[in-house]
Design an enzyme around this catalytic site. Structure first.
Site, PDB file in Angstrom:
ATOM      1  N   TYR A  53       0.829  -1.216   0.000  1.00  0.00           N
ATOM      2  CA  TYR A  53       0.000   0.000   0.000  1.00  0.00           C
ATOM      3  C   TYR A  53       0.862   1.265   0.000  1.00  0.00           C
ATOM      4  CZ  TYR A  53      -4.063  -2.909   0.132  1.00  0.00           C
ATOM      5  OH  TYR A  53      -5.017  -3.834  -0.233  1.00  0.00           O
ATOM      6  N   HIS A 104     -14.506   1.067   0.858  1.00  0.00           N
ATOM      7  CA  HIS A 104     -13.378   0.158   1.094  1.00  0.00           C
ATOM      8  C   HIS A 104     -12.154   0.865   1.668  1.00  0.00           C
ATOM      9  CE1 HIS A 104     -15.257  -2.773  -2.079  1.00  0.00           C
ATOM     10  NE2 HIS A 104     -15.884  -2.781  -0.924  1.00  0.00           N
ATOM     11  N   GLY A 175     -17.998   1.909 -13.826  1.00  0.00           N
ATOM     12  CA  GLY A 175     -16.705   1.219 -13.761  1.00  0.00           C
ATOM     13  C   GLY A 175     -16.539   0.251 -12.610  1.00  0.00           C
ATOM     14  N   THR A 176     -17.556  -0.563 -12.381  1.00  0.00           N
ATOM     15  CA  THR A 176     -17.380  -1.632 -11.387  1.00  0.00           C
ATOM     16  C   THR A 176     -17.922  -2.926 -11.962  1.00  0.00           C
ATOM     17  OG1 THR A 176     -18.078  -2.514  -9.240  1.00  0.00           O
ATOM     18  CG2 THR A 176     -19.472  -0.801 -10.171  1.00  0.00           C
ATOM     19  N   SER A 177     -17.226  -4.023 -11.683  1.00  0.00           N
ATOM     20  CA  SER A 177     -17.668  -5.319 -12.217  1.00  0.00           C
ATOM     21  C   SER A 177     -18.832  -5.875 -11.397  1.00  0.00           C
ATOM     22  CB  SER A 177     -16.503  -6.300 -12.212  1.00  0.00           C
ATOM     23  OG  SER A 177     -16.043  -6.499 -10.885  1.00  0.00           O
TER      24      SER A 177
HETATM   25  N1  APR Z   1     -14.131   3.206 -17.820  1.00  0.00           N
HETATM   26  C1  APR Z   1     -15.138   2.596 -17.140  1.00  0.00           C
HETATM   27  N2  APR Z   1     -15.083   1.321 -16.738  1.00  0.00           N
HETATM   28  C2  APR Z   1     -13.966   0.631 -17.032  1.00  0.00           C
HETATM   29  C3  APR Z   1     -12.877   1.200 -17.737  1.00  0.00           C
HETATM   30  C4  APR Z   1     -12.993   2.567 -18.137  1.00  0.00           C
HETATM   31  N3  APR Z   1     -12.023   3.195 -18.800  1.00  0.00           N
HETATM   32  N4  APR Z   1     -11.913   0.240 -17.848  1.00  0.00           N
HETATM   33  C5  APR Z   1     -12.388  -0.867 -17.251  1.00  0.00           C
HETATM   34  N5  APR Z   1     -13.629  -0.642 -16.767  1.00  0.00           N
HETATM   35  C6  APR Z   1     -14.533  -1.534 -16.039  1.00  0.00           C
HETATM   36  C7  APR Z   1     -14.356  -3.018 -16.303  1.00  0.00           C
HETATM   37  O1  APR Z   1     -15.084  -3.423 -17.466  1.00  0.00           O
HETATM   38  C8  APR Z   1     -14.933  -3.624 -15.031  1.00  0.00           C
HETATM   39  O2  APR Z   1     -16.328  -3.855 -15.137  1.00  0.00           O
HETATM   40  O3  APR Z   1     -14.291  -1.365 -14.674  1.00  0.00           O
HETATM   41  C9  APR Z   1     -14.684  -2.535 -13.981  1.00  0.00           C
HETATM   42  C10 APR Z   1     -13.591  -2.858 -12.988  1.00  0.00           C
HETATM   43  O4  APR Z   1     -13.978  -3.953 -12.214  1.00  0.00           O
HETATM   44  P1  APR Z   1     -13.048  -4.474 -11.020  1.00  0.00           P
HETATM   45  O5  APR Z   1     -11.629  -4.505 -11.497  1.00  0.00           O
HETATM   46  O6  APR Z   1     -13.653  -5.735 -10.522  1.00  0.00           O
HETATM   47  O7  APR Z   1     -13.140  -3.311  -9.922  1.00  0.00           O
HETATM   48  P2  APR Z   1     -14.233  -3.034  -8.818  1.00  0.00           P
HETATM   49  O8  APR Z   1     -15.585  -3.473  -9.280  1.00  0.00           O
HETATM   50  O9  APR Z   1     -14.055  -1.625  -8.403  1.00  0.00           O
HETATM   51  O10 APR Z   1     -13.737  -3.985  -7.661  1.00  0.00           O
HETATM   52  C11 APR Z   1     -14.423  -3.982  -6.455  1.00  0.00           C
HETATM   53  O11 APR Z   1     -12.841  -5.471  -5.440  1.00  0.00           O
HETATM   54  O12 APR Z   1     -10.629  -6.131  -5.039  1.00  0.00           O
HETATM   55  C12 APR Z   1     -11.738  -5.480  -4.551  1.00  0.00           C
HETATM   56  O13 APR Z   1     -11.771  -3.888  -2.844  1.00  0.00           O
HETATM   57  C13 APR Z   1     -11.456  -4.039  -4.205  1.00  0.00           C
HETATM   58  O14 APR Z   1     -12.857  -2.106  -4.417  1.00  0.00           O
HETATM   59  C14 APR Z   1     -12.415  -3.263  -5.067  1.00  0.00           C
HETATM   60  C15 APR Z   1     -13.518  -4.255  -5.296  1.00  0.00           C
END
Ligand code: APR
Length: 234
Positions: A53, A104, A175-177
């Protein structure tokens, strides 16, 4: 004023140069997520996790908010905006957003290993020299650790976040999966009358039966499109 709640994830910061978690090879900056983002990983090797970190914080020092963060902040001129973010970066703050709930944790904060959610133990690190050293102590005498909610830990901000979502006229997911709970379930608190948008170039786990308007674009372009759609509605 109508209320908008943004639910943001790693994708909103991708165009600023911060890598997402699940887009590449299952590793996060060359480490296994279980090793650097779980409470078990921290117990196994606190020094490694603290150092990891420190590196993320150093990286944050070299990136800037992008147009998507800035548009989220600009919408405050016309809407009551709350940002609920899973991100530990401070790019929404840097962009000027006023109401931000970090689900988080926050990279620029540190806390106690024994009582991570005790407000008396949470400190903001200086923007320069923001390193935590193994051996540094929190106010309660335990090892100072990053103020990050790791897998296996409680998510105390989920309740205030759900209350905000429930009051929203408009919910925008960016932008979150939607893989990680409880954050992924927040949209279910939205009112039946709320308009729901999802911005993601590769939409995952799109909530069903909620009339979600999907904008399958990167955050910067998708936010421009959202602002145009909102302008045309007013
Ligand atoms: N703009 C928008 N979305 C995007 C872009 C972009 N330029 N590039 C990628 N993405 C999307 C991907 O398609 C995906 O759906 O962003 C998403 C990222 O997903 P993750 O990597 O799973 O991130 P997130 O959903 O924030 O993860 C949640 O998981 O590891 C833990 O605590 C950590 O907060 C995090 C949590």
């Amino acid at each position: 004023m109508k209320k908008i709640v943004f639910i943001t994830g790693a994708g909103i910061s991708a165009e600023s140069g911060i890598t997402t978690f699940r887009d590449s090879d299952g590793l996060w900056e060359h480490y296994r997520v279980e090793d650097v983002a779980s409470i078990e990983g921290y117990w196994r090797n606190p020094e490694l996790v603290i150092g990891f970190y420190n590196d993320r914080r150093r990286q944050l020092g070299s990136v800037k908010p992008n147009r998507a963060h800035l548009l989220v902040a600009e919408l405050e001129k016309m809407y009551d905006v709350t940002v609920v973010t899973q991100n530990v970066d401070n790019l929404h703050e840097q962009a000027g957003s006023s109401n931000i709930i970090h689900l988080h944790g926050e990279l620029m904060k540190a806390t106690s290993t024994d009582n991570p959610n005790d407000p008396d133990c949470i400190v903001t690190l200086p923007s320069t020299d923001s390193v935590i050293n193994y051996g540094d102590k929190a106010k309660d005498g335990s090892q100072l650790r990053p103020f990050i909610v790791w897998f296996g830990e409680a998510v105390p901000m989920i309740e205030p976040a759900a209350e905000e979502v429930a009051k929203a006229d408009i919910v925008v997911i960016v932008g979150t999966s939607l893989n990680v709970y409880p954050a992924a379930g927040l949209v279910n608190y939205a009112s039946r009358n709320a308009d729901i948008y999802l911005i993601d170039p590769a939409p995952h786990n799109v909530p069903q039966n909620m009339g979600v308007h999907v904008i399958a674009k990167k955050a910067t372009e998708g936010m421009e499109e959202l602002c145009n759609l909102l302008n045309n509605k007013e």
